[in-house]
Design a protein around this motif. Structure first.
Motif, PDB file in Angstrom:
ATOM      1  N   GLY A 208      18.250  53.604 -43.807  1.00 41.02           N
ATOM      2  CA  GLY A 208      17.663  54.791 -43.204  1.00 41.02           C
ATOM      3  C   GLY A 208      16.202  54.643 -42.820  1.00 41.02           C
ATOM      4  N   VAL A 209      15.469  53.818 -43.543  1.00 43.73           N
ATOM      5  CA  VAL A 209      14.031  53.686 -43.284  1.00 43.73           C
ATOM      6  C   VAL A 209      13.706  52.435 -42.465  1.00 43.73           C
ATOM      7  N   THR A 210      14.729  51.686 -42.062  1.00 38.79           N
ATOM      8  CA  THR A 210      14.505  50.448 -41.312  1.00 38.79           C
ATOM      9  C   THR A 210      13.671  50.683 -40.054  1.00 38.79           C
ATOM     10  N   ALA A 211      14.020  51.662 -39.245  1.00 42.77           N
ATOM     11  CA  ALA A 211      13.306  51.880 -37.991  1.00 42.77           C
ATOM     12  C   ALA A 211      11.844  52.248 -38.241  1.00 42.77           C
ATOM     13  N   THR A 212      11.594  53.072 -39.246  1.00 44.41           N
ATOM     14  CA  THR A 212      10.229  53.495 -39.545  1.00 44.41           C
ATOM     15  C   THR A 212       9.354  52.309 -39.935  1.00 44.41           C
ATOM     16  N   VAL A 213       9.838  51.504 -40.876  1.00 43.84           N
ATOM     17  CA  VAL A 213       9.041  50.367 -41.341  1.00 43.84           C
ATOM     18  C   VAL A 213       8.945  49.304 -40.249  1.00 43.84           C
ATOM     19  N   ALA A 214      10.015  49.099 -39.504  1.00 49.25           N
ATOM     20  CA  ALA A 214       9.981  48.107 -38.420  1.00 49.25           C
ATOM     21  C   ALA A 214       8.933  48.465 -37.380  1.00 49.25           C
ATOM     22  N   GLN A 285      16.672  46.699 -36.237  1.00 49.95           N
ATOM     23  CA  GLN A 285      18.100  47.012 -36.179  1.00 49.95           C
ATOM     24  C   GLN A 285      18.763  46.895 -37.551  1.00 49.95           C
ATOM     25  N   VAL A 286      19.795  47.678 -37.761  1.00 50.15           N
ATOM     26  CA  VAL A 286      20.701  47.504 -38.889  1.00 50.15           C
ATOM     27  C   VAL A 286      21.944  46.834 -38.323  1.00 50.15           C
ATOM     28  N   LEU A 287      22.062  45.538 -38.569  1.00 47.38           N
ATOM     29  CA  LEU A 287      23.080  44.710 -37.931  1.00 47.38           C
ATOM     30  C   LEU A 287      24.246  44.453 -38.883  1.00 47.38           C
ATOM     31  N   THR A 288      25.441  44.722 -38.417  1.00 45.99           N
ATOM     32  CA  THR A 288      26.633  44.483 -39.228  1.00 45.99           C
ATOM     33  C   THR A 288      27.268  43.152 -38.827  1.00 45.99           C
ATOM     34  N   SER A 289      27.454  42.294 -39.805  1.00 44.64           N
ATOM     35  CA  SER A 289      28.102  41.001 -39.599  1.00 44.64           C
ATOM     36  C   SER A 289      29.296  40.952 -40.520  1.00 44.64           C
ATOM     37  N   ASP A 290      30.432  41.487 -40.055  1.00 41.78           N
ATOM     38  CA  ASP A 290      31.564  41.669 -40.971  1.00 41.78           C
ATOM     39  C   ASP A 290      32.912  41.287 -40.380  1.00 41.78           C
TER      40      ASP A 290
END
Length: 295
Positions: A208-214, A285-290
């Motif tokens: 949730g905070v990835t974009a803010t800190v990035a 980005q929150v990247l899904t590698s699944d």
């Protein structure tokens, strides 16, 4: 002091760089695979481990000497290696960890926050202040504090706290990324994680905070991305060491396009590419590698 390592070569895009990977104490773990991949790309490697945590889990602790030896096999000419223990639930360990990692070559270029507390979780009916705090302290707070300490090494000093909306003053524009940070989240962004409320909550906070800190780190030329590796068998899906029911797993996997869960090398390949100049255009980005599991 300036790094004494050789300049980068196209076949070794991380030559001359130094990476710190936390939570590297098992050869079957994602952290080991990430550290090995970064070493293959030419980086000097510092790994952090906290073996007492593993010893409390069904899959147990690994031989740290074997972990060290396995990673040294991936080092390229001129690259260096070091490892450090530490309980990241204690915030006083974090500045020393960053400082010691940077001292290996004189700088620190890549931070991979792979550490995580697992085990001892429960449903919403099992939640207590102590259980929630234990997962928050390791999975969320330590990741944010490690990132803050990493970023402070590249930030101008200020005596006054920043207000909401105040930008960090960097020295851009930059010809290339001045550093890379990677966080690890989990499948809670795609669906329920029954019986893992504290873990899912601690990881959801990072997503949730990835974009803010990035956005803030980018002012300093630092690129942050968060990786969701999906289900990766690091031992917890082996019948002899699992902490959950595996009923129907084989039949389910046989119905999937690739017929398997993830391997540690899968997210490691993604992080390795993102850590190079080629991957630096992917930011926040929150990247899904699944392998499509979330679909």
């Amino acid at each position: 002091m300036p790094s004494t390592l050789p300049p980068r070569h196209p076949s070794l895009p991380l030559a001359g760089k130094t990476a710190l990977v936390t939570g590297v104490s098992r050869r079957r773990g994602i952290g080991f695979a990430v550290a090995a991949k970064l070493a293959d790309l030419g980086a000097s490697i510092v790994v952090h481990h906290h073996r007492p945590h593993d010893l409390d889990l069904p899959w147990g602790g690994d031989d740290l000497d074997a972990v060290r030896a396995g990673l040294r096999e991936h080092l390229t000419d001129g690259a260096r290696f070091a490892d450090l223990p530490g309980d990241l639930s204690d915030p006083s360990t974090i500045p020393a960890l960053i400082d010691t990692a940077a001292a290996l070559t004189g700088d620190l270029d890549v931070l991979v926050c792979n550490h995580a507390k697992s085990g001892g979780d429960g449903s919403i009916l099992d939640m207590t202040p102590e259980r929630l705090s234990a997962f928050w302290e390791v999975n969320t707070r330590a990741t944010l504090l490690l990132t803050a300490e990493f970023a402070r090494r590249r930030a101008p000093r200020t005596e006054t706290p920043r207000r909401p909306g105040d930008r960090i003053a960097g020295s851009g524009p930059y010809d290339e990324a001045q550093g890379h940070v990677f966080w690890m989240t989990s499948g809670q962004i795609h669906g329920a994680m029954i019986g893992e409320v504290a873990y899912a909550a601690s990881k959801a906070a990072l997503a949730g905070v990835t974009a803010t800190v990035a956005k803030e780190l980018l002012e300093l030329g630092i690129v942050l991305n968060t990786v969701n590796p999906g289900p990766v068998n690091t031992g917890y899906m082996d019948p002899e060491t699992t902490d959950r029911s595996l009923d129907g797993l084989d039949e389910y996997l046989a119905s999937t396009p690739f017929g398997r869960v993830g391997r540690p090398q899968d997210p490691a390949e993604l992080i390795g590419w993102l850590a190079t100049s080629s991957g630096s255009w992917v930011v926040g980005q929150v990247l899904t590698s699944d392998g499509g599991f979330s679909l």
